[in-house]
Design an enzyme around this catalytic site. Structure first.
Site, short mmCIF file in Angstrom:
data_model
loop_
_atom_site.label_atom_id
_atom_site.label_comp_id
_atom_site.label_asym_id
_atom_site.label_seq_id
_atom_site.Cartn_x
_atom_site.Cartn_y
_atom_site.Cartn_z
CD GLU B 52 -3.00 0.55 2.41
OE1 GLU B 52 -3.31 1.67 2.82
OE2 GLU B 52 -3.24 -0.50 3.03
CG ASP B 63 -4.14 7.81 8.39
OD1 ASP B 63 -4.04 6.58 8.47
OD2 ASP B 63 -4.35 8.42 7.32
#
Ligand SMILES: Cc1ncc(COP(=O)(O)O)c(C=O)c1O
Lengths: 400, 256
Positions: B52, B63
Site C-alpha cells: 500500500e 489516521d
C-alpha cells in the site's frame, strides 16, 4: 425566447447533500452510518412540534432571543447610509454560535448520545457548546488549536468553568483546521456514542444544512424587524464569513428577496497563499473535512495554513452553500484586511458604544466600503458577536 | 490479459507464504526520507504480497498520530503525488508484487483523474484506496478506473450493515479492506473479537478480504489465518521506520 428557470433555493441541499456541485459526504466508511443517522434524526426532530417548541422556548428564555435590531446612528452619519445592526453579540455567551450549539445539544440529547465533542477557533463555539451541554446535561470535550488557546484565553477559562474539558491541539497549524481534524478523529473512534457538535456550516452533509437551519433564526428575525422598524427590506445584508454559519443564517431568509448579499472574508496581511483566509476569493474547489467546497490549497492538493487576525475566521475551507451562492451569483464575497477590520472595530467602539468581535468587525469594514461605493442605501450588518474575548488580540495588535 | 485489479486479487489469494494470510505493508511515501523510497518499495516487494503506497496529505482525518506525523515529515521533505508516481515509474526493476495507491481524495482531485489513471498504470499501480471517498461520492472515479482495469478498494467496518457490505463488496478484482476497529489507525486489536466480523464480511463478498488497522505482530498476522485473505500492516511498520529500523526485515519477521 426562454427565460432561465429561477433557482428554487429551497431545493438545496439535494438528497445527496449537495448545493449544486458543492457539498456531499466525504467521510470515512466508519462515519457513514453516523452521518446518515444524524440526518434522519434531524429530519425527524424538525418535524416534531414538541422538539421545535422546546428549542423555541430555550432560545427565548435561556439564549435571550429575539436579539435586537439596532439603528447604527453614528455609522449611518459617517458612512452616508442607513445602517442597521443585527445584535447577535447580545445572545447568551456573546455570539450567534449559541443558536447552533443549543440546537445540536438538544438533538444530541434526543438521540441518546453519551457525550459531546466539539472544535473551536475563537472559542465562541466552544463556550456556546460548553454552556449548552451544561444546560442539557451532557459531558463535553472541546478541541482547540494551541495558537487559539493562547490568543483567546478568556474563552478557555469560561469553557472550563462550565465543566468542559479543553484539549489543546498542537498538530498541523494549531488553529481551527487542526481542531476539526482532532474532533473528527475522536468521532471516528466512537461514532455510536459520541455526538459531534460542529460549529459552522461546514463538514459532511447533514452539517451544512443542519447548522444553517439552526442559524436561520438570525435572518428570520432580522427580516421581520427590518420590515417592522423601517417599513422595508434592506438594500444589502452583510456578514463575515469564516466557515459561514452566521452569514448563511443571515442570508438564507433573504434569498428570494431583492436584497443583495455580501459576505466578507478575512484578507489578513495580503494576497499571498498563507497570508489570508479568504477561501471563496482566492481558493479552488476541493475536499476537506468531509465536504467539496472552495479550499485554500497548493498545486498538489495539500491544504495550506492561513492567517487572520481573527481566530474565528482563520480557516482554509468554507461552507459548500456559500460556494454555491457565489457560483450562481446570488451572493458576492469581498475581502478586508486585518488593518481594515481593526479600524472598523475602533469605529464601532467610538461611535456606537459597542465592542464587536474581531470577526464581526470584518463585516463592518466590508459594509463601510460598500456604503462608500453605493451612497444613501439601507444596510443590514450582522454583528455576530461581542469582542470581550478579543482583549488579548487587541493588546497584541497595539503592541505590534 | 489479466487486468491490474485481477492481478491484485490473485496475488492476495496466492500469497508468497502459503498457510499465512497475504501480507500488505503500508508505507507513507517519502518517510522517513524521499531518498530511500524506491529501495524500500523494491525491498518490500520481495517479501510482501502487495504494498500500500500512501500519499501523504495535510489533513489525514482517518489516521492516528503515527501516520499523521509520518505524513507531515514526508510533506516537509517534498513528497508529492507526482513525485511518487514518477519514482514508481522509473524504478530500476519491476516490483515483485502489485502496488496499491492509498490517498485522501483531495490530492487525487488536484492531480486530475484522467491524468492520474494514465500515470498510475504506467507506475504499476493496480488499485486505489481513498478513505474519505465513500461509495456515495465515488461513482465517477470508480467508473473511470474500472474502465481501465484498476481496482477501487472499498473499506468496510464492524458497524457497516450487511446490505451495505454486500453493495461495497460487489464485483471482482482487488479486495475488500475490512477495518478491524471502529477507530483510527494505530489502536490495539484483539484477534479473537474480530474473527466473527471477518467471517461475516467474507460471507458477503466474492472478493478477497484484507484486514487492516491495529495489526502489529507476527502473532496478529497468524491469528487471521482462516478469517482473512490478507493482513495490512501500517502503523507498526511506520514506527519501525521511524526508529531507523530496516522495514524489509520488519515485514520479513511478520511472515517468519
Ligand atoms: C463572533 C463570531 N463571528 C463569526 C465567526 C465565524 O464563524 P462563521 O463564519 O461560522 O459565522 C465566529 C467564529 O468563531 C465568531 O466567533
Amino acid at each position: 425566447m426562454t427565460t432561465p428557470t429561477p433557482i428554487r433555493w429551497s431545493d438545496w441541499p439535494d438528497a445527496r447533500g449537495r448545493f449544486g456541485p458543492f457539498g456531499g459526504r466525504y467521510v470515512p466508511e466508519t462515519l457513514f452510518p453516523a452521518v446518515t443517522r444524524l440526518e434522519e434524526a434531524a429530519v425527524d426532530a424538525f418535524a416534531d412540534p414538541a422538539f421545535m417548541a422546546a428549542l423555541d422556548a430555550e432560545l427565548r428564555d435561556w439564549v435571550g432571543r429575539p436579539t435586537p435590531l439596532t439603528p447604527a446612528r453614528g455609522l449611518s452619519r459617517l458612512w452616508g447610509a442607513d445602517v442597521w445592526m443585527k445584535r447577535e453579540d447580545l445572545a447568551h455567551t456573546g455570539a450567534h454560535k449559541i443558536n447552533n450549539a443549543l440546537g445540536q445539544a438538544l438533538l444530541a440529547k434526543r438521540m441518546g448520545a453519551a457525550r459531546v465533542v466539539a472544535e473551536t477557533g475563537a472559542g465562541q463555539h466552544g463556550v456556546a457548546t460548553a454552556a449548552a451541554c451544561a444546560r442539557v446535561g451532557l459531558p463535553c470535550v472541546v478541541y482547540m488549536g494551541a495558537v487559539d488557546v493562547k490568543r483567546q484565553a478568556p474563552n478557555v477559562r469560561r469553557m472550563q468553568l462550565m465543566g468542559t474539558e479543553v484539549r489543546a491541539v498542537t498538530a498541523g497549524d494549531a488553529t481551527l483546521r487542526a481542531a476539526i481534524d482532532e474532533a473528527m478523529r475522536e468521532w471516528v473512534g466512537d461514532p455510536a456514542r459520541t455526538f459531534y457538535v460542529l460549529g459552522s456550516a461546514v463538514g459532511p452533509h447533514p452539517y451544512p444544512w443542519l447548522v444553517r437551519q439552526f442559524q436561520r433564526i438570525i435572518g428570520v428575525e432580522a427580516r421581520a424587524q427590518m420590515l417592522k422598524q423601517t417599513g422595508s427590506l434592506p438594500d444589502v445584508a452583510v456578514a463575515c464569513v469564516g466557515g459561514g454559519s452566521n452569514s448563511i443564517g443571515l442570508f438564507h431568509p433573504f434569498l428570494d428577496d431583492a436584497v443583495s448579499l455580501l459576505g466578507i472574508e478575512p484578507g489578513g496581511r495580503g494576497r499571498g497563499l498563507g497570508e489570508h483566509a479568504a477561501t471563496l476569493t482566492y481558493g479552488r474547489p476541493g475536499v476537506l473535512h468531509g465536504t467539496y467546497s472552495m479550499l485554500l490549497q497548493d498545486a498538489d492538493g495539500q491544504v495550506v495554513e492561513t492567517h487572520s487576525v481573527s481566530a474565528g475566521l482563520d480557516y482554509s475551507a468554507v461552507g459548500p452553500e456559500h460556494a454555491f451562492l457565489q457560483e450562481t451569483g446570488r451572493a458576492t464575497y469581498d475581502v478586508v484586511s486585518d488593518e481594515e477590520a481593526m479600524e472598523a472595530l475602533a469605529e464601532l467602539c467610538a461611535h456606537e458604544g459597542i465592542l464587536p468581535a474581531v470577526e464581526s468587525a470584518h463585516a463592518f469594514a466590508g459594509a463601510r466600503r460598500w456604503a462608500k461605493a453605493n451612497p444613501g442605501k439601507r444596510i443590514l450588518v450582522g454583528l455576530s458577536g461581542r469582542g470581550d474575548k478579543d482583549l488579548p488580540i487587541l493588546d497584541a495588535w497595539e503592541a505590534r | 490479459m489479466t487486468s491490474p485489479a485481477q492481478r491484485l486479487a490473485d496475488a492476495i489469494r496466492h500469497p508468497k507464504h502459503p498457510g499465512l494470510p497475504a501480507v500488505m505493508p503500508y508505507v507513507t511515501s517519502g518517510f522517513p526520507t524521499r531518498d530511500g523510497f524506491a529501495e524500500l518499495v523494491l525491498g518490500l516487494s520481495d517479501v510482501a504480497d502487495a504494498i500500500e503506497i500512501g500519499v501523504p496529505f495535510s489533513d489525514p482525518m482517518a489516521d492516528g498520530p503515527v501516520i499523521q506525523r509520518s505524513s507531515r515529515i514526508a510533506l516537509d521533505g517534498g513528497a508529492t503525488l507526482a513525485w511518487i508516481l514518477e519514482t514508481l515509474t522509473s524504478l530500476p526493476r519491476k516490483p515483485a508484487c502489485p502496488l496499491v495507491l492509498m490517498s485522501y481524495a483531495n490530492p487525487l482531485m488536484a492531480f486530475g483523474y484522467e491524468r492520474l489513471v494514465d500515470a498510475a498504470l504506467a507506475a504499476g499501480v493496480c488499485g486505489f484506496i481513498v478513505p474519505d471517498m465513500p461509495w456515495e461520492e465515488s461513482e465517477a472515479f470508480r467508473v473511470l478506473i474500472a474502465s481501465r482495469g484498476l481496482a477501487s478498494i472499498q473499506l468496510v467496518t464492524p458497524v457497516t450493515p450487511d446490505d451495505r457490505l454486500s453493495k461495497l463488496g460487489q464485483g471482482e478484482g482487488g479486495f475488500v479492506y475490512a477495518v478491524t476497529v471502529t477507530g483510527i489507525t494505530g489502536a490495539a486489536m484483539e484477534p479473537a473479537e474480530i474473527s466473527s466480523y471477518l467471517d461475516r464480511v467474507r460471507s458477503l463478498t466474492g472478493k478477497p478480504v484484507c484486514a487492516g488497522f491495529g495489526i502489529r505482530t507476527a502473532a496478529h498476522v497468524r491469528a487471521l489465518s482462516g478469517h482473512a485473505d490478507g493482513a495490512i500492516v501500517g502503523t507498526a511498520l511506520i514506527e519501525a521506520l521511524g526508529r531507523g529500523e530496516d522495514g524489509v526485515a520488519f515485514v520479513r519477521a511478520l511472515v517468519a
